[in-house]
Design a protein around this motif. Structure first.
Motif, PDB file in Angstrom:
ATOM      1  N   LEU A 124      -0.088  23.147  20.407  1.00 12.30           N
ATOM      2  CA  LEU A 124       0.358  24.517  20.141  1.00 12.30           C
ATOM      3  C   LEU A 124       1.861  24.648  20.371  1.00 12.30           C
ATOM      4  O   LEU A 124       2.566  25.321  19.609  1.00 12.30           O
ATOM      5  N   LEU A 125       2.336  23.995  21.400  1.00 11.88           N
ATOM      6  CA  LEU A 125       3.767  24.026  21.693  1.00 11.88           C
ATOM      7  C   LEU A 125       4.561  23.384  20.563  1.00 11.88           C
ATOM      8  O   LEU A 125       5.590  23.908  20.128  1.00 11.88           O
ATOM      9  N   GLY A 126       4.057  22.244  20.074  1.00 10.83           N
ATOM     10  CA  GLY A 126       4.728  21.567  18.975  1.00 10.83           C
ATOM     11  C   GLY A 126       4.789  22.410  17.716  1.00 10.83           C
ATOM     12  O   GLY A 126       5.717  22.280  16.916  1.00 10.83           O
ATOM     13  N   GLU A 127       3.823  23.288  17.546  1.00 12.41           N
ATOM     14  CA  GLU A 127       3.795  24.187  16.388  1.00 12.41           C
ATOM     15  C   GLU A 127       4.518  25.502  16.667  1.00 12.41           C
ATOM     16  O   GLU A 127       4.478  26.419  15.849  1.00 12.41           O
ATOM     17  N   LYS A 128       5.149  25.582  17.846  1.00 13.66           N
ATOM     18  CA  LYS A 128       5.883  26.777  18.281  1.00 13.66           C
ATOM     19  C   LYS A 128       4.982  28.011  18.366  1.00 13.66           C
ATOM     20  O   LYS A 128       5.432  29.146  18.202  1.00 13.66           O
ATOM     21  N   ARG A 129       3.729  27.785  18.664  1.00 16.07           N
ATOM     22  CA  ARG A 129       2.787  28.888  18.885  1.00 16.07           C
ATOM     23  C   ARG A 129       2.773  29.165  20.391  1.00 16.07           C
ATOM     24  O   ARG A 129       1.830  28.859  21.115  1.00 16.07           O
ATOM     25  N   TYR A 130       3.891  29.731  20.837  1.00 18.40           N
ATOM     26  CA  TYR A 130       4.156  29.830  22.267  1.00 18.40           C
ATOM     27  C   TYR A 130       3.152  30.716  23.002  1.00 18.40           C
ATOM     28  O   TYR A 130       2.726  30.393  24.111  1.00 18.40           O
ATOM     29  N   ARG A 131       2.790  31.844  22.415  1.00 20.44           N
ATOM     30  CA  ARG A 131       1.850  32.743  23.092  1.00 20.44           C
ATOM     31  C   ARG A 131       0.508  32.059  23.327  1.00 20.44           C
ATOM     32  O   ARG A 131      -0.082  32.172  24.410  1.00 20.44           O
ATOM     33  N   GLU A 132       0.046  31.349  22.313  1.00 17.72           N
ATOM     34  CA  GLU A 132      -1.244  30.677  22.452  1.00 17.72           C
ATOM     35  C   GLU A 132      -1.160  29.528  23.453  1.00 17.72           C
ATOM     36  O   GLU A 132      -2.085  29.311  24.250  1.00 17.72           O
ATOM     37  N   ALA A 133      -0.042  28.802  23.425  1.00 16.69           N
ATOM     38  CA  ALA A 133       0.138  27.715  24.390  1.00 16.69           C
ATOM     39  C   ALA A 133       0.201  28.272  25.808  1.00 16.69           C
ATOM     40  O   ALA A 133      -0.383  27.706  26.747  1.00 16.69           O
TER      41      ALA A 133
END
Length: 563
Positions: free
Chosen positions: A54-63
Protein backbone atom coordinates in the motif's frame (compact mmCIF):
# COMPACT_ATOMS: atom_id res chain seq x y z
CA UNK A 1 8.04 10.34 -9.46
CA UNK A 2 10.78 9.86 -6.86
CA UNK A 3 10.86 11.90 -3.70
CA UNK A 4 13.73 14.24 -2.94
CA UNK A 5 15.95 13.04 -0.11
CA UNK A 6 18.45 15.86 -0.17
CA UNK A 7 17.77 19.32 -1.46
CA UNK A 8 20.22 21.84 -0.05
CA UNK A 9 19.33 25.45 0.49
CA UNK A 10 22.04 26.42 -1.93
CA UNK A 11 21.68 24.94 -5.37
CA UNK A 12 19.37 22.66 -7.24
CA UNK A 13 22.38 20.78 -8.57
CA UNK A 14 22.77 19.45 -5.04
CA UNK A 15 19.48 17.59 -5.33
CA UNK A 16 20.06 13.90 -4.66
CA UNK A 17 17.09 11.58 -4.80
CA UNK A 18 16.12 8.13 -3.62
CA UNK A 19 13.84 5.68 -5.41
CA UNK A 20 10.98 6.60 -3.08
CA UNK A 21 8.34 4.81 -1.06
CA UNK A 22 7.48 2.51 -3.93
CA UNK A 23 10.71 0.64 -3.34
CA UNK A 24 10.22 -0.06 0.36
CA UNK A 25 8.63 -3.37 -0.48
CA UNK A 26 11.76 -4.42 -2.36
CA UNK A 27 13.99 -4.08 0.69
CA UNK A 28 15.77 -7.23 1.79
CA UNK A 29 14.13 -8.96 4.74
CA UNK A 30 16.62 -11.80 5.05
CA UNK A 31 18.82 -10.06 7.59
CA UNK A 32 18.01 -11.12 11.14
CA UNK A 33 20.60 -8.86 12.74
CA UNK A 34 19.90 -7.23 16.11
CA UNK A 35 18.18 -3.90 16.39
CA UNK A 36 19.19 -0.55 17.84
CA UNK A 37 20.70 -1.74 21.10
CA UNK A 38 22.67 -4.59 19.56
CA UNK A 39 20.46 -7.30 21.07
CA UNK A 40 18.11 -9.60 19.23
CA UNK A 41 14.43 -9.13 19.96
CA UNK A 42 14.18 -12.91 20.41
CA UNK A 43 11.35 -13.20 17.89
CA UNK A 44 11.35 -13.76 14.14
CA UNK A 45 10.92 -10.66 12.05
CA UNK A 46 7.81 -10.55 9.89
CA UNK A 47 7.58 -7.63 7.45
CA UNK A 48 4.09 -6.25 6.87
CA UNK A 49 4.07 -6.86 3.14
CA UNK A 50 0.47 -5.68 2.61
CA UNK A 51 1.29 -2.37 4.33
CA UNK A 52 4.47 -2.03 2.28
CA UNK A 53 2.52 -2.70 -0.88
CA UNK A 54 0.00 0.00 0.00
CA UNK A 55 2.86 2.34 0.80
CA UNK A 56 4.48 1.61 -2.55
CA UNK A 57 1.21 2.56 -4.24
CA UNK A 58 1.07 5.77 -2.16
CA UNK A 59 -2.18 4.64 -0.56
CA UNK A 60 -1.07 6.24 2.67
CA UNK A 61 -4.39 6.22 4.54
CA UNK A 62 -4.88 2.53 3.95
CA UNK A 63 -1.28 1.73 4.87
CA UNK A 64 -1.66 3.79 8.04
CA UNK A 65 -4.87 1.98 8.99
CA UNK A 66 -3.27 -1.41 8.34
CA UNK A 67 -0.33 -0.56 10.62
CA UNK A 68 -2.56 0.78 13.39
CA UNK A 69 -4.60 -2.40 13.26
CA UNK A 70 -1.41 -4.49 13.36
CA UNK A 71 -0.26 -2.62 16.47
CA UNK A 72 -3.58 -3.20 18.18
CA UNK A 73 -3.05 -6.92 17.67
CA UNK A 74 0.68 -6.83 18.44
CA UNK A 75 2.05 -3.70 20.18
CA UNK A 76 5.59 -4.93 19.49
CA UNK A 77 5.21 -5.13 15.71
CA UNK A 78 8.45 -3.47 14.63
CA UNK A 79 7.56 -3.19 10.96
CA UNK A 80 4.33 -1.34 11.74
CA UNK A 81 6.37 1.41 13.40
CA UNK A 82 8.76 1.36 10.45
CA UNK A 83 6.04 1.78 7.81
CA UNK A 84 4.35 4.49 9.87
CA UNK A 85 7.69 6.24 9.99
CA UNK A 86 7.94 6.16 6.19
CA UNK A 87 4.43 7.60 5.90
CA UNK A 88 5.32 10.49 8.20
CA UNK A 89 8.61 11.11 6.40
CA UNK A 90 6.81 11.25 3.07
CA UNK A 91 4.60 13.97 4.56
CA UNK A 92 7.57 15.97 5.91
CA UNK A 93 6.80 15.11 9.53
CA UNK A 94 10.44 14.41 10.30
CA UNK A 95 10.39 14.57 14.10
CA UNK A 96 7.39 12.24 14.28
CA UNK A 97 8.95 9.93 11.71
CA UNK A 98 12.18 9.79 13.71
CA UNK A 99 10.35 8.71 16.86
CA UNK A 100 8.63 5.95 14.91
CA UNK A 101 11.88 4.66 13.39
CA UNK A 102 13.48 4.66 16.83
CA UNK A 103 10.51 2.68 18.17
CA UNK A 104 10.95 0.21 15.32
CA UNK A 105 14.60 -0.24 16.29
CA UNK A 106 13.71 -0.59 19.97
CA UNK A 107 11.32 -3.37 18.99
CA UNK A 108 14.14 -5.20 17.24
CA UNK A 109 13.64 -4.20 13.60
CA UNK A 110 16.51 -6.07 11.91
CA UNK A 111 16.74 -4.30 8.56
CA UNK A 112 19.50 -1.77 7.95
CA UNK A 113 16.84 0.40 6.33
CA UNK A 114 15.43 1.30 9.74
CA UNK A 115 18.74 2.90 10.69
CA UNK A 116 18.97 4.59 7.30
CA UNK A 117 15.53 6.12 7.64
CA UNK A 118 16.39 7.39 11.12
CA UNK A 119 19.53 8.92 9.63
CA UNK A 120 17.49 10.62 6.92
CA UNK A 121 15.35 12.22 9.61
CA UNK A 122 18.36 13.41 11.58
CA UNK A 123 19.81 14.90 8.40
CA UNK A 124 16.54 16.73 7.72
CA UNK A 125 16.57 18.02 11.30
CA UNK A 126 20.15 19.29 10.84
CA UNK A 127 21.62 16.87 13.36
CA UNK A 128 24.47 15.36 11.32
CA UNK A 129 26.34 13.68 14.16
CA UNK A 130 23.33 11.54 15.05
CA UNK A 131 22.64 10.86 11.38
CA UNK A 132 26.15 9.54 10.91
CA UNK A 133 25.80 7.21 13.91
CA UNK A 134 22.77 5.57 12.31
CA UNK A 135 24.43 5.38 8.90
CA UNK A 136 27.38 3.57 10.46
CA UNK A 137 24.99 1.19 12.22
CA UNK A 138 23.24 0.48 8.92
CA UNK A 139 26.52 -0.20 7.14
CA UNK A 140 27.48 -2.76 9.80
CA UNK A 141 24.34 -4.70 8.89
CA UNK A 142 25.69 -5.10 5.33
CA UNK A 143 22.70 -3.91 3.25
CA UNK A 144 22.40 -5.33 -0.24
CA UNK A 145 19.17 -3.92 -1.72
CA UNK A 146 19.31 -0.94 -4.03
CA UNK A 147 16.87 1.22 -2.08
CA UNK A 148 18.85 1.05 1.16
CA UNK A 149 22.19 1.50 -0.59
CA UNK A 150 20.85 4.52 -2.48
CA UNK A 151 19.47 5.98 0.74
CA UNK A 152 22.84 5.57 2.46
CA UNK A 153 24.57 7.28 -0.45
CA UNK A 154 22.11 10.17 -0.50
CA UNK A 155 22.35 10.67 3.26
CA UNK A 156 26.15 10.66 3.10
CA UNK A 157 25.88 13.32 0.40
CA UNK A 158 23.69 15.36 2.74
CA UNK A 159 26.48 15.08 5.30
CA UNK A 160 29.09 16.22 2.73
CA UNK A 161 30.72 12.77 2.74
CA UNK A 162 30.73 12.66 -1.03
CA UNK A 163 33.55 10.22 -1.68
CA UNK A 164 31.91 7.69 0.63
CA UNK A 165 28.57 8.43 -1.02
CA UNK A 166 29.96 7.53 -4.44
CA UNK A 167 30.89 4.05 -3.23
CA UNK A 168 27.33 3.36 -2.08
CA UNK A 169 25.78 4.83 -5.20
CA UNK A 170 27.96 2.47 -7.24
CA UNK A 171 26.75 -0.47 -5.16
CA UNK A 172 23.16 0.71 -5.62
CA UNK A 173 23.71 0.87 -9.39
CA UNK A 174 24.85 -2.75 -9.32
CA UNK A 175 21.93 -3.87 -7.17
CA UNK A 176 19.34 -1.85 -9.14
CA UNK A 177 20.93 -1.76 -12.56
CA UNK A 178 17.82 -0.49 -14.35
CA UNK A 179 16.73 2.17 -11.87
CA UNK A 180 17.28 5.62 -13.43
CA UNK A 181 17.30 7.49 -10.11
CA UNK A 182 20.18 5.36 -8.88
CA UNK A 183 22.27 6.56 -11.82
CA UNK A 184 21.15 10.15 -11.28
CA UNK A 185 22.38 9.89 -7.68
CA UNK A 186 25.67 8.48 -8.88
CA UNK A 187 26.09 11.29 -11.39
CA UNK A 188 25.43 13.95 -8.75
CA UNK A 189 28.01 12.52 -6.35
CA UNK A 190 30.61 12.07 -9.09
CA UNK A 191 30.06 15.70 -10.01
CA UNK A 192 30.73 16.74 -6.41
CA UNK A 193 34.11 14.97 -6.36
CA UNK A 194 35.12 16.46 -9.71
CA UNK A 195 34.66 13.39 -11.92
CA UNK A 196 32.71 15.18 -14.63
CA UNK A 197 33.19 12.52 -17.29
CA UNK A 198 31.89 9.88 -14.90
CA UNK A 199 28.97 12.16 -14.00
CA UNK A 200 28.06 12.65 -17.66
CA UNK A 201 28.15 8.90 -18.22
CA UNK A 202 25.86 8.31 -15.23
CA UNK A 203 23.39 10.99 -16.36
CA UNK A 204 23.30 9.46 -19.85
CA UNK A 205 22.58 6.04 -18.36
CA UNK A 206 19.76 7.57 -16.33
CA UNK A 207 18.31 9.03 -19.54
CA UNK A 208 18.53 5.68 -21.30
CA UNK A 209 16.09 4.28 -18.74
CA UNK A 210 14.04 7.48 -18.32
CA UNK A 211 14.34 9.79 -21.36
CA UNK A 212 11.79 12.19 -19.87
CA UNK A 213 13.63 12.63 -16.56
CA UNK A 214 14.28 16.37 -16.61
CA UNK A 215 16.94 16.73 -13.86
CA UNK A 216 19.32 14.33 -15.58
CA UNK A 217 18.91 16.04 -18.95
CA UNK A 218 19.36 19.48 -17.43
CA UNK A 219 22.40 18.66 -15.30
CA UNK A 220 24.05 16.79 -18.15
CA UNK A 221 23.82 19.95 -20.25
CA UNK A 222 25.00 22.13 -17.36
CA UNK A 223 28.30 20.23 -16.99
CA UNK A 224 28.97 19.87 -20.72
CA UNK A 225 30.85 22.32 -22.94
CA UNK A 226 28.78 23.05 -26.05
CA UNK A 227 29.86 24.22 -29.51
CA UNK A 228 28.06 25.23 -32.73
CA UNK A 229 28.85 21.80 -34.16
CA UNK A 230 27.79 19.82 -31.11
CA UNK A 231 25.26 21.10 -28.60
CA UNK A 232 22.08 20.12 -26.78
CA UNK A 233 19.77 22.93 -27.91
CA UNK A 234 17.42 20.71 -29.93
CA UNK A 235 16.95 18.06 -27.25
CA UNK A 236 16.53 20.64 -24.49
CA UNK A 237 13.95 22.57 -26.48
CA UNK A 238 12.12 19.31 -27.21
CA UNK A 239 12.12 18.47 -23.50
CA UNK A 240 10.79 21.97 -22.79
CA UNK A 241 7.87 21.40 -25.16
CA UNK A 242 7.15 17.95 -23.71
CA UNK A 243 7.30 18.91 -20.03
CA UNK A 244 4.12 19.17 -17.98
CA UNK A 245 3.13 22.86 -17.94
CA UNK A 246 2.67 22.73 -14.16
CA UNK A 247 6.16 21.38 -13.60
CA UNK A 248 7.64 24.72 -12.57
CA UNK A 249 10.88 23.31 -11.19
CA UNK A 250 11.43 21.07 -14.21
CA UNK A 251 10.88 24.01 -16.51
CA UNK A 252 13.32 26.07 -14.48
CA UNK A 253 15.97 23.36 -14.76
CA UNK A 254 15.53 23.07 -18.52
CA UNK A 255 15.60 26.83 -19.00
CA UNK A 256 18.86 27.16 -17.08
CA UNK A 257 20.39 24.31 -19.05
CA UNK A 258 19.34 25.84 -22.37
CA UNK A 259 20.66 29.23 -21.27
CA UNK A 260 24.00 27.63 -20.46
CA UNK A 261 24.20 26.19 -23.98
CA UNK A 262 23.53 29.63 -25.49
CA UNK A 263 26.23 31.13 -23.27
CA UNK A 264 28.67 28.55 -24.61
CA UNK A 265 27.56 29.61 -28.09
CA UNK A 266 28.33 33.27 -27.23
CA UNK A 267 24.70 34.40 -27.41
CA UNK A 268 24.00 36.21 -24.11
CA UNK A 269 20.68 37.65 -25.31
CA UNK A 270 19.29 34.19 -26.03
CA UNK A 271 20.63 32.95 -22.71
CA UNK A 272 18.84 35.69 -20.79
CA UNK A 273 15.64 35.08 -22.76
CA UNK A 274 15.69 31.45 -21.68
CA UNK A 275 16.39 32.35 -18.08
CA UNK A 276 13.39 34.67 -18.07
CA UNK A 277 11.28 31.98 -19.72
CA UNK A 278 12.09 29.57 -16.90
CA UNK A 279 11.81 32.08 -14.06
CA UNK A 280 8.56 33.74 -15.16
CA UNK A 281 6.36 30.84 -13.92
CA UNK A 282 8.17 30.96 -10.59
CA UNK A 283 7.35 34.65 -10.22
CA UNK A 284 3.75 34.04 -11.27
CA UNK A 285 3.07 31.09 -8.98
CA UNK A 286 5.32 31.48 -5.94
CA UNK A 287 5.13 34.56 -3.70
CA UNK A 288 8.08 36.93 -3.66
CA UNK A 289 10.24 36.99 -0.53
CA UNK A 290 11.33 40.60 -1.08
CA UNK A 291 9.65 42.04 2.01
CA UNK A 292 10.83 39.15 4.18
CA UNK A 293 14.39 39.54 2.92
CA UNK A 294 14.33 43.27 3.64
CA UNK A 295 13.20 42.54 7.19
CA UNK A 296 16.05 40.04 7.62
CA UNK A 297 18.66 42.60 6.53
CA UNK A 298 17.21 45.21 8.88
CA UNK A 299 17.26 42.71 11.75
CA UNK A 300 20.89 41.83 11.02
CA UNK A 301 21.93 45.49 11.06
CA UNK A 302 20.13 46.02 14.36
CA UNK A 303 21.73 42.90 15.85
CA UNK A 304 25.16 44.23 14.93
CA UNK A 305 24.58 47.20 17.25
CA UNK A 306 22.85 45.16 19.97
CA UNK A 307 25.31 42.34 20.59
CA UNK A 308 28.66 42.94 22.17
CA UNK A 309 31.46 41.28 20.22
CA UNK A 310 34.81 40.83 21.95
CA UNK A 311 37.70 42.18 19.89
CA UNK A 312 40.21 39.83 21.52
CA UNK A 313 40.27 36.78 19.31
CA UNK A 314 41.24 33.49 20.90
CA UNK A 315 43.54 31.04 19.17
CA UNK A 316 42.16 28.39 16.87
CA UNK A 317 38.46 28.24 16.20
CA UNK A 318 36.30 27.96 13.09
CA UNK A 319 36.69 30.25 10.10
CA UNK A 320 33.41 31.35 8.58
CA UNK A 321 33.33 32.39 4.93
CA UNK A 322 30.17 34.32 4.09
CA UNK A 323 28.74 36.56 1.42
CA UNK A 324 26.37 36.42 -1.48
CA UNK A 325 26.38 33.16 -3.45
CA UNK A 326 28.53 33.11 -6.58
CA UNK A 327 30.83 35.86 -5.31
CA UNK A 328 33.97 33.89 -4.45
CA UNK A 329 33.08 32.13 -1.19
CA UNK A 330 34.03 28.71 -2.55
CA UNK A 331 37.27 30.11 -3.97
CA UNK A 332 38.30 31.50 -0.57
CA UNK A 333 37.23 28.28 1.12
CA UNK A 334 39.53 26.31 -1.18
CA UNK A 335 42.40 28.71 -0.55
CA UNK A 336 42.10 28.53 3.24
CA UNK A 337 41.30 24.81 3.45
CA UNK A 338 44.34 23.99 1.30
CA UNK A 339 46.38 24.88 4.39
CA UNK A 340 47.68 21.84 6.26
CA UNK A 341 46.06 23.00 9.50
CA UNK A 342 42.53 23.49 8.13
CA UNK A 343 39.80 21.20 6.86
CA UNK A 344 36.73 22.38 4.97
CA UNK A 345 33.40 21.48 6.55
CA UNK A 346 31.56 22.68 3.45
CA UNK A 347 28.35 24.68 3.75
CA UNK A 348 27.07 23.85 7.21
CA UNK A 349 23.49 24.80 8.15
CA UNK A 350 23.97 23.83 11.80
CA UNK A 351 24.58 27.25 13.34
CA UNK A 352 21.40 28.70 11.90
CA UNK A 353 19.46 25.56 12.82
CA UNK A 354 20.65 25.54 16.44
CA UNK A 355 19.96 29.26 16.74
CA UNK A 356 16.48 28.82 15.33
CA UNK A 357 15.73 26.07 17.86
CA UNK A 358 17.10 28.17 20.72
CA UNK A 359 14.98 31.14 19.68
CA UNK A 360 11.92 28.89 19.35
CA UNK A 361 11.11 29.98 15.82
CA UNK A 362 9.47 27.32 13.65
CA UNK A 363 9.09 29.29 10.42
CA UNK A 364 10.06 27.64 7.14
CA UNK A 365 12.77 30.20 6.32
CA UNK A 366 15.98 29.28 8.12
CA UNK A 367 17.07 32.89 8.58
CA UNK A 368 13.96 35.01 8.83
CA UNK A 369 13.86 38.28 10.74
CA UNK A 370 12.34 36.63 13.82
CA UNK A 371 15.27 34.26 14.19
CA UNK A 372 17.83 37.03 13.75
CA UNK A 373 16.08 39.34 16.22
CA UNK A 374 15.72 36.52 18.72
CA UNK A 375 19.47 35.99 18.84
CA UNK A 376 19.82 38.99 21.14
CA UNK A 377 17.89 37.23 23.90
CA UNK A 378 19.36 33.77 23.44
CA UNK A 379 22.16 31.90 25.20
CA UNK A 380 24.49 32.20 22.23
CA UNK A 381 27.40 30.46 23.95
CA UNK A 382 25.22 27.35 24.25
CA UNK A 383 24.30 27.65 20.57
CA UNK A 384 27.99 27.89 19.72
CA UNK A 385 28.87 24.86 21.83
CA UNK A 386 26.15 22.77 20.18
CA UNK A 387 27.40 23.86 16.78
CA UNK A 388 31.03 22.95 17.50
CA UNK A 389 30.13 19.53 18.90
CA UNK A 390 27.89 18.78 15.93
CA UNK A 391 30.35 19.77 13.21
CA UNK A 392 33.37 18.20 14.86
CA UNK A 393 31.33 15.03 15.25
CA UNK A 394 31.20 14.60 11.47
CA UNK A 395 34.76 15.83 10.87
CA UNK A 396 36.35 13.15 13.03
CA UNK A 397 37.31 15.71 15.67
CA UNK A 398 39.14 18.19 13.41
CA UNK A 399 39.91 21.24 15.53
CA UNK A 400 40.03 23.99 12.88
CA UNK A 401 37.70 24.08 9.95
CA UNK A 402 36.04 26.43 7.51
CA UNK A 403 32.29 26.83 7.22
CA UNK A 404 31.30 28.53 3.99
CA UNK A 405 27.53 28.79 4.19
CA UNK A 406 27.02 32.12 2.34
CA UNK A 407 23.73 33.00 4.01
CA UNK A 408 25.46 33.09 7.40
CA UNK A 409 26.27 36.67 6.41
CA UNK A 410 23.02 37.57 8.17
CA UNK A 411 24.25 35.97 11.40
CA UNK A 412 27.78 37.38 11.66
CA UNK A 413 27.24 39.25 14.96
CA UNK A 414 25.58 36.19 16.51
CA UNK A 415 28.37 33.91 15.29
CA UNK A 416 31.10 36.11 16.75
CA UNK A 417 29.25 36.39 20.07
CA UNK A 418 28.53 32.66 20.23
CA UNK A 419 32.06 31.54 19.32
CA UNK A 420 34.76 33.72 20.92
CA UNK A 421 37.46 32.04 18.83
CA UNK A 422 35.66 32.35 15.48
CA UNK A 423 36.73 34.60 12.63
CA UNK A 424 34.60 35.69 9.68
CA UNK A 425 35.75 36.38 6.12
CA UNK A 426 33.10 38.17 4.08
CA UNK A 427 33.20 38.26 0.28
CA UNK A 428 32.01 41.28 -1.68
CA UNK A 429 31.73 41.53 -5.45
CA UNK A 430 30.82 44.32 -7.87
CA UNK A 431 27.01 44.61 -7.49
CA UNK A 432 26.02 44.20 -11.16
CA UNK A 433 28.29 41.17 -11.51
CA UNK A 434 26.71 39.75 -8.36
CA UNK A 435 23.21 40.20 -9.78
CA UNK A 436 24.15 38.51 -13.05
CA UNK A 437 26.00 35.63 -11.43
CA UNK A 438 23.19 34.85 -8.98
CA UNK A 439 20.51 35.22 -11.66
CA UNK A 440 22.35 32.70 -13.84
CA UNK A 441 22.54 30.19 -10.99
CA UNK A 442 19.95 27.42 -10.68
CA UNK A 443 18.51 27.41 -7.15
CA UNK A 444 16.08 24.88 -5.76
CA UNK A 445 12.61 26.29 -5.25
CA UNK A 446 12.83 25.12 -1.64
CA UNK A 447 15.56 27.73 -1.02
CA UNK A 448 13.16 30.35 0.32
CA UNK A 449 15.79 32.97 1.04
CA UNK A 450 17.05 32.90 -2.55
CA UNK A 451 13.73 33.26 -4.32
CA UNK A 452 15.00 36.72 -5.21
CA UNK A 453 17.13 34.93 -7.82
CA UNK A 454 14.04 34.55 -10.01
CA UNK A 455 13.43 38.31 -10.36
CA UNK A 456 16.00 40.85 -11.54
CA UNK A 457 14.31 43.59 -9.52
CA UNK A 458 14.12 41.55 -6.31
CA UNK A 459 17.68 40.39 -6.80
CA UNK A 460 19.05 43.91 -7.31
CA UNK A 461 17.30 45.03 -4.12
CA UNK A 462 18.80 42.06 -2.26
CA UNK A 463 22.32 42.79 -3.51
CA UNK A 464 22.05 46.48 -2.65
CA UNK A 465 20.90 45.68 0.88
CA UNK A 466 23.71 43.17 1.30
CA UNK A 467 26.27 45.85 0.45
CA UNK A 468 24.69 48.14 3.02
CA UNK A 469 24.87 45.40 5.65
CA UNK A 470 28.53 44.74 4.91
CA UNK A 471 29.33 48.42 5.36
CA UNK A 472 27.58 48.32 8.74
CA UNK A 473 29.62 45.28 9.76
CA UNK A 474 32.88 46.88 8.66
CA UNK A 475 32.21 49.94 10.79
CA UNK A 476 30.94 48.13 13.88
CA UNK A 477 32.76 44.80 14.18
CA UNK A 478 36.39 44.38 15.33
CA UNK A 479 38.83 43.98 12.44
CA UNK A 480 40.58 41.22 14.37
CA UNK A 481 37.53 39.01 13.88
CA UNK A 482 35.80 40.27 10.75
CA UNK A 483 37.47 41.05 7.45
CA UNK A 484 36.16 41.96 4.03
CA UNK A 485 37.51 40.59 0.74
CA UNK A 486 36.68 42.20 -2.57
CA UNK A 487 36.50 39.51 -5.24
CA UNK A 488 38.10 41.78 -7.83
CA UNK A 489 41.10 42.45 -5.58
CA UNK A 490 41.49 38.75 -4.88
CA UNK A 491 41.71 37.79 -8.54
CA UNK A 492 44.00 40.73 -9.36
CA UNK A 493 46.37 40.22 -6.42
CA UNK A 494 45.95 36.58 -5.38
CA UNK A 495 49.19 36.16 -3.46
CA UNK A 496 48.89 39.39 -1.48
CA UNK A 497 45.27 38.69 -0.55
CA UNK A 498 46.01 35.06 0.28
CA UNK A 499 48.81 36.08 2.62
CA UNK A 500 46.56 38.68 4.25
CA UNK A 501 43.76 36.18 4.79
CA UNK A 502 46.09 33.56 6.25
CA UNK A 503 47.50 36.13 8.66
CA UNK A 504 43.96 37.14 9.63
CA UNK A 505 43.23 33.48 10.41
CA UNK A 506 46.41 33.13 12.46
CA UNK A 507 48.00 30.80 9.91
CA UNK A 508 51.47 30.70 8.41
CA UNK A 509 51.73 31.01 4.64
CA UNK A 510 51.81 27.76 2.67
CA UNK A 511 52.30 27.52 -1.09
CA UNK A 512 49.45 25.01 -1.31
CA UNK A 513 47.03 27.85 -0.59
CA UNK A 514 48.03 29.51 -3.87
CA UNK A 515 47.83 26.17 -5.67
CA UNK A 516 44.29 25.57 -4.42
CA UNK A 517 43.24 24.01 -7.73
CA UNK A 518 45.30 20.96 -6.75
CA UNK A 519 43.06 20.42 -3.72
CA UNK A 520 41.17 17.19 -4.46
CA UNK A 521 38.54 17.55 -1.73
CA UNK A 522 34.90 17.31 -2.91
CA UNK A 523 32.95 20.49 -3.70
CA UNK A 524 29.16 20.47 -3.32
CA UNK A 525 28.47 23.97 -4.58
CA UNK A 526 27.83 25.64 -7.91
CA UNK A 527 31.56 26.43 -8.18
CA UNK A 528 32.47 22.74 -8.39
CA UNK A 529 34.12 23.18 -11.81
CA UNK A 530 35.68 26.62 -11.36
CA UNK A 531 37.66 25.84 -8.19
CA UNK A 532 39.45 23.00 -9.96
CA UNK A 533 41.07 25.57 -12.26
CA UNK A 534 43.73 28.19 -11.49
CA UNK A 535 42.39 31.62 -10.54
CA UNK A 536 41.09 33.67 -13.47
CA UNK A 537 39.59 37.13 -13.90
CA UNK A 538 37.39 36.61 -16.97
CA UNK A 539 34.24 36.96 -14.86
CA UNK A 540 35.12 40.51 -13.76
CA UNK A 541 32.76 43.03 -15.43
CA UNK A 542 30.91 40.21 -17.15
CA UNK A 543 27.67 42.12 -16.55
CA UNK A 544 28.56 44.55 -19.35
CA UNK A 545 27.95 41.83 -21.94
CA UNK A 546 24.39 41.51 -20.63
CA UNK A 547 23.71 45.18 -19.98
CA UNK A 548 20.52 45.56 -22.08
CA UNK A 549 18.88 42.54 -20.45
CA UNK A 550 20.01 43.61 -16.96
CA UNK A 551 18.60 47.13 -17.20
CA UNK A 552 15.71 46.57 -14.71
CA UNK A 553 18.27 45.52 -12.10
CA UNK A 554 20.79 48.20 -13.02
CA UNK A 555 18.21 50.93 -12.49
CA UNK A 556 17.61 49.73 -8.93
CA UNK A 557 21.34 49.54 -8.25
CA UNK A 558 21.78 53.10 -9.53
CA UNK A 559 19.02 54.41 -7.28
CA UNK A 560 20.64 52.64 -4.33
CA UNK A 561 24.01 54.20 -5.16
CA UNK A 562 25.60 50.84 -5.95
CA UNK A 563 26.43 51.43 -9.61
Amino acid sequence: MPVALLQTVRFAVSCVRTPGAANIGRMSTDNQNPGNDGRSSGRPFAPLQPARQLLGEKRYREAHAYCRNALEQDPDCADAFFVLGIINYEHNQFERALKLFERALEKGHPEPGAHVQAARCYAKLTLPKQALIHIEAAIKLQPSDGFTLASIGATLSALDRHEEAVAFHRQAATASSNDPIVFFNLGSSLQFIGDFEGARKAYRTCLQFAPQYIPARAYLALITKHSPAQNAVAELEAAWQQRHPRDIEGGLQLAHATAKVHEDLADPAAAMDWLDKGKAPVRQNIPSQRMQNQASFEAAEALCHTLGVNSEVQTGGPIYIVGLPRTGTTLVDRIISSHSGIVSAGERPEFGAFLKRAVGNDSADMLDAGTIKGAAGTDLLAVGQNYIESVQGILNGAQRFTDKMPINALLVPAILAALPNARVICLRRQPADSVLSIYRQLFALSALHYRCAHSLEDLADYVARFHGLVETYTGALPSSRFTLVDYETLVEEPEAETRRLLEFCGLDFEQACLDFQENSAPVATASVAQVRQPMYRSSVDRWKRYQPQLEPALEILRKAGRL
